[in-house]
Design a protein around this motif. Structure first.
Motif, PDB file in Angstrom:
ATOM      1  N   THR A 163       0.834  -1.205   0.000  1.00  0.00           N
ATOM      2  CA  THR A 163       0.000   0.000   0.000  1.00  0.00           C
ATOM      3  C   THR A 163       0.867   1.253   0.000  1.00  0.00           C
ATOM      4  N   TRP A 164       1.861   1.266   0.875  1.00  0.00           N
ATOM      5  CA  TRP A 164       2.791   2.406   0.922  1.00  0.00           C
ATOM      6  C   TRP A 164       3.481   2.588  -0.416  1.00  0.00           C
ATOM      7  N   GLN A 165       4.017   1.503  -0.968  1.00  0.00           N
ATOM      8  CA  GLN A 165       4.772   1.574  -2.204  1.00  0.00           C
ATOM      9  C   GLN A 165       3.909   2.016  -3.377  1.00  0.00           C
ATOM     10  N   TYR A 166       2.683   1.499  -3.451  1.00  0.00           N
ATOM     11  CA  TYR A 166       1.821   1.837  -4.585  1.00  0.00           C
ATOM     12  C   TYR A 166       1.539   3.334  -4.628  1.00  0.00           C
ATOM     13  N   PHE A 167       1.084   3.882  -3.500  1.00  0.00           N
ATOM     14  CA  PHE A 167       0.665   5.276  -3.526  1.00  0.00           C
ATOM     15  C   PHE A 167       1.848   6.234  -3.623  1.00  0.00           C
ATOM     16  N   MET A 168       2.988   5.889  -3.027  1.00  0.00           N
ATOM     17  CA  MET A 168       4.178   6.721  -3.195  1.00  0.00           C
ATOM     18  C   MET A 168       4.680   6.638  -4.639  1.00  0.00           C
ATOM     19  N   HIS A 169       4.684   5.429  -5.194  1.00  0.00           N
ATOM     20  CA  HIS A 169       5.159   5.203  -6.557  1.00  0.00           C
ATOM     21  C   HIS A 169       4.258   5.934  -7.560  1.00  0.00           C
ATOM     22  N   ARG A 170       2.962   5.802  -7.367  1.00  0.00           N
ATOM     23  CA  ARG A 170       2.028   6.467  -8.278  1.00  0.00           C
ATOM     24  C   ARG A 170       2.180   7.985  -8.203  1.00  0.00           C
ATOM     25  N   LEU A 171       2.334   8.506  -6.980  1.00  0.00           N
ATOM     26  CA  LEU A 171       2.526   9.945  -6.814  1.00  0.00           C
ATOM     27  C   LEU A 171       3.785  10.415  -7.525  1.00  0.00           C
ATOM     28  N   MET A 172       4.851   9.619  -7.444  1.00  0.00           N
ATOM     29  CA  MET A 172       6.107   9.983  -8.099  1.00  0.00           C
ATOM     30  C   MET A 172       5.951  10.093  -9.615  1.00  0.00           C
ATOM     31  N   ARG A 221       2.792  10.680 -11.178  1.00  0.00           N
ATOM     32  CA  ARG A 221       1.750  11.637 -11.529  1.00  0.00           C
ATOM     33  C   ARG A 221       2.202  13.081 -11.323  1.00  0.00           C
ATOM     34  N   SER A 222       3.137  13.296 -10.411  1.00  0.00           N
ATOM     35  CA  SER A 222       3.660  14.648 -10.185  1.00  0.00           C
ATOM     36  C   SER A 222       4.866  14.871 -11.092  1.00  0.00           C
ATOM     37  N   HIS A 262       8.601  -0.261 -16.762  1.00  0.00           N
ATOM     38  CA  HIS A 262       9.823   0.467 -17.095  1.00  0.00           C
ATOM     39  C   HIS A 262       9.870   0.918 -18.554  1.00  0.00           C
ATOM     40  N   GLN A 263       8.964   0.401 -19.386  1.00  0.00           N
ATOM     41  CA  GLN A 263       8.921   0.825 -20.783  1.00  0.00           C
ATOM     42  C   GLN A 263       8.092   2.108 -20.907  1.00  0.00           C
ATOM     43  N   LEU A 264       8.340   2.868 -21.952  1.00  0.00           N
ATOM     44  CA  LEU A 264       7.670   4.160 -22.098  1.00  0.00           C
ATOM     45  C   LEU A 264       6.157   4.011 -22.155  1.00  0.00           C
ATOM     46  N   TYR A 265       5.666   2.965 -22.820  1.00  0.00           N
ATOM     47  CA  TYR A 265       4.218   2.780 -22.941  1.00  0.00           C
ATOM     48  C   TYR A 265       3.577   2.322 -21.628  1.00  0.00           C
ATOM     49  N   GLY A 266       4.374   1.873 -20.673  1.00  0.00           N
ATOM     50  CA  GLY A 266       3.815   1.351 -19.425  1.00  0.00           C
ATOM     51  C   GLY A 266       4.090   2.193 -18.206  1.00  0.00           C
ATOM     52  N   LYS A 279       2.662   4.645 -16.920  1.00  0.00           N
ATOM     53  CA  LYS A 279       1.481   5.060 -16.145  1.00  0.00           C
ATOM     54  C   LYS A 279       0.716   3.850 -15.608  1.00  0.00           C
ATOM     55  N   TYR A 280       1.327   2.685 -15.691  1.00  0.00           N
ATOM     56  CA  TYR A 280       0.672   1.440 -15.283  1.00  0.00           C
ATOM     57  C   TYR A 280       1.612   0.590 -14.427  1.00  0.00           C
ATOM     58  N   ASN A 281       1.017  -0.409 -13.789  1.00  0.00           N
ATOM     59  CA  ASN A 281       1.784  -1.410 -13.020  1.00  0.00           C
ATOM     60  C   ASN A 281       2.688  -0.763 -11.970  1.00  0.00           C
ATOM     61  N   PHE A 282       2.063   0.099 -11.143  1.00  0.00           N
ATOM     62  CA  PHE A 282       2.800   0.752 -10.067  1.00  0.00           C
ATOM     63  C   PHE A 282       3.046  -0.177  -8.882  1.00  0.00           C
ATOM     64  N   SER A 283       2.248  -1.215  -8.745  1.00  0.00           N
ATOM     65  CA  SER A 283       2.308  -2.073  -7.561  1.00  0.00           C
ATOM     66  C   SER A 283       3.681  -2.707  -7.402  1.00  0.00           C
ATOM     67  N   GLN A 284       4.142  -2.714  -6.158  1.00  0.00           N
ATOM     68  CA  GLN A 284       5.394  -3.361  -5.784  1.00  0.00           C
ATOM     69  C   GLN A 284       5.374  -3.622  -4.285  1.00  0.00           C
ATOM     70  N   PRO A 285       6.066  -4.643  -3.813  1.00  0.00           N
ATOM     71  CA  PRO A 285       6.712  -5.665  -4.644  1.00  0.00           C
ATOM     72  C   PRO A 285       5.929  -6.976  -4.735  1.00  0.00           C
ATOM     73  N   PHE A 286       4.786  -7.085  -4.035  1.00  0.00           N
ATOM     74  CA  PHE A 286       4.181  -8.408  -3.910  1.00  0.00           C
ATOM     75  C   PHE A 286       2.934  -8.627  -4.769  1.00  0.00           C
ATOM     76  N   PHE A 287       1.890  -7.825  -4.559  1.00  0.00           N
ATOM     77  CA  PHE A 287       0.596  -8.095  -5.166  1.00  0.00           C
ATOM     78  C   PHE A 287       0.238  -7.038  -6.214  1.00  0.00           C
ATOM     79  N   VAL A 288      -0.824  -7.283  -6.957  1.00  0.00           N
ATOM     80  CA  VAL A 288      -1.249  -6.340  -7.997  1.00  0.00           C
ATOM     81  C   VAL A 288      -2.601  -5.709  -7.656  1.00  0.00           C
ATOM     82  N   MET A 289      -3.046  -5.867  -6.419  1.00  0.00           N
ATOM     83  CA  MET A 289      -4.414  -5.489  -6.055  1.00  0.00           C
ATOM     84  C   MET A 289      -4.691  -4.000  -6.276  1.00  0.00           C
ATOM     85  N   TRP A 290      -3.739  -3.122  -5.915  1.00  0.00           N
ATOM     86  CA  TRP A 290      -4.028  -1.699  -6.058  1.00  0.00           C
ATOM     87  C   TRP A 290      -4.101  -1.280  -7.525  1.00  0.00           C
TER      88      TRP A 290
END
Length: 258
Positions: free
Chosen positions: A106-115, A117-118, A209-213, A215-226
């Motif tokens: 949960t921590w990683q997803y929202f911090m990663h996504r914020l990094m 989106r900003s 890590h690819q340019l097309y992705g 904005k996707y697959n922010f979840s780390q390191p275990f599950f894909v739920m978020w």
């Protein structure tokens, strides 16, 4: 009288040893093109940072993590969870591990996504990690120092909310370290247990890590739920690459090649 190392010191330094040992094993396998998700030529052409710089960056991040751990256990002392007590049952340990995994995700997803989106945070902080368009094993912790500090805080929060002991956290953080290395190794290995038990795996993170992705697959390191809940999930397929090896590609029919 034998020399004893405290659990608090072990939880700080064992994951560092695990990181370099595990990533070193993968680094040897990178020479086999038939296991790679990107060719060695592609890695050299796309990545904009040298491996020497990556190693120094990872060592800096590990220094930050170790410093946070030392400060935490020094300030908290026995209140930090080092009081000896009865060993928890396997069920309790499993619940603690699962709790820590969910909190950390949960921590990683929202911090990663914020990094991402900003624009400011991405440009000045998170873009350092994405200098590795073609990830490799020991680049998993190549981050801006501030991002390294935020990761350390997330780990501390996971440790606290799970209720696990320092001894149990040695195993948890070592496991999380191995998972992070595997997510960035760039290898698709037959029988890899991380690929068997986790949807969030090497290929899943390679898409990010690819340019097309990006904005996707922010979840780390275990599950894909978020990613699934919040609409940032990009499915993938594994295809054989011309010349040997594999390639992770978006599963959408209208995908565009990068």
């Amino acid at each position: 009288m034998g020399f004893a190392i405290s659990d608090e010191l072990l939880v700080i330094f064992v994951p560092i040893v695990v990181y370099w040992s595990y990533s070193g094993m993968y680094a040897l396998l990178e020479y086999f093109e038939n296991y790679r998700l990107h060719s060695k030529k592609c890695e050299d052409e796309k990545n904009s940072v040298s491996k020497g710089t990556v190693i120094k960056g990872v060592l800096l991040q590990q220094t930050i993590h170790a410093s946070v751990g030392i400060i935490w256990f020094t300030v908290m002392g026995n209140e930090g969870g080092s009081v000896a007590g009865p060993e928890p049952s396997l069920i309790v340990l499993a619940i603690q591990f699962l709790t820590a995994m969910l909190v950390f995700d949960t921590w990683q997803y929202f911090m990663h996504r914020l990094m991402h989106r900003s624009k400011f945070l991405y440009k000045h902080i998170h873009s350092q990690h994405h200098r590795l368009i073609v990830p490799y094993s020991f680049g998993g912790l190549y981050n801006h120092p501030l991002e390294g500090l935020l990761d350390a805080i997330g780990g501390t929060v996971s440790f606290l909310l799970s209720g696990m002991s320092p001894r149990a956290s040695i195993f948890f953080f070592s496991f999380a370290t191995m998972k992070t290395v595997d997510d960035h190794c760039g290898l698709w290995l037959p029988g890899n247990p991380f690929h068997l038990f986790f949807q969030n795996n090497t290929a899943y993170h390679d898409i990010h890590h690819q340019l097309y992705g990006s904005k996707y697959n922010f979840s780390q390191p275990f599950f894909v739920m978020w990613d699934r809940i919040l609409g940032t999930y990009m499915p993938y397929t594994i295809e054989e690459r011309a010349g040997g090896g594999f390639e992770a590609r978006p599963a959408y029919k209208d995908r565009k090649d990068d």
